[in-house]
Design a protein around this motif. Structure first.
Motif: not given
Length: 194
Positions: A1-10
């Motif tokens: 899921m893009i939103g989840k990986s985005r959160l982990i990245d930030v």
């Protein structure tokens, strides 16, 4: 899921929020809000199989937790929140590191009661702070077994009796390995199942 990986990245590189810049904090809160909109478990308290387990803190805005890093000569290690659905118990465990053989531990045991599909009322019951080696600390699961068996520790170990020692937590996102919560003091918590 893009939103989840985005959160982990930030979140990466913020040391659970300890070294997050204002720009990072804003980006993280935006990523959290986006992910909450995609919550695959709208009634998380009914999903006990997902909720149950040992969760490791990835990020928080909680000053109470982040201030544990300000103990002289010590640094904050891993922080866990361990949920036992059957007994309606939650255990917060913070590992503290510093001088060799003097690693510390701060733990709070609490009971929770669902008050809606996603909110729990939390009542803090027991506070333990001491040296890991004197407590016999090996892992969160081991410590919880000792607490549940009624063991007293060679540490500051006392019951919390004041009714004002309570709060609430909304579980705003829950899947197989990620949980987001918002607390009564405005704090945000992002945890991964360990």
């Amino acid at each position: 899921m893009i939103g989840k990986s985005r959160l982990i990245d930030v979140i990466a590189g913020t040391n659970r929020g300890l070294v997050a810049t204002e720009a990072q904090k804003q980006a993280i809160l935006a990523a959290i809000a986006n992910l909450e909109d995609l919550n695959p478990t709208p009634r998380p308290l009914e999903a006990s199989n997902l909720l149950e387990g040992n969760w490791r803190l990835l990020y928080t805005t909680s000053k109470a937790l982040l201030n544990l890093d300000n103990i002289p000569l010590y640094k904050l290690g891993q922080i866990y929140q361990c949920i036992r659905v059957e007994s309606a118990s939650v255990y917060n465990i913070a590992e503290i590191y510093g001088l060799p053989s003097l690693e510390g531990l701060v733990s709070v045991a609490a009971k929770f009661e669902p008050v809606s599909d996603r909110r729990v009322q939390v009542k803090f019951k027991r506070f333990i702070i001491g040296l890991q080696r004197l407590i016999g600390y090996q892992s969160p699961g081991n410590l919880i077994q000792q607490i549940e068996s009624g063991q007293k520790f060679t540490a500051l170990d006392f019951p919390i009796k004041k009714e004002e020692q309570q709060g609430w937590l909304d579980i705003t996102y829950l899947d197989d390995d990620l949980r987001i919560g918002r607390g009564n003091e405005g704090s945000v918590f992002v945890l991964s199942k360990s």
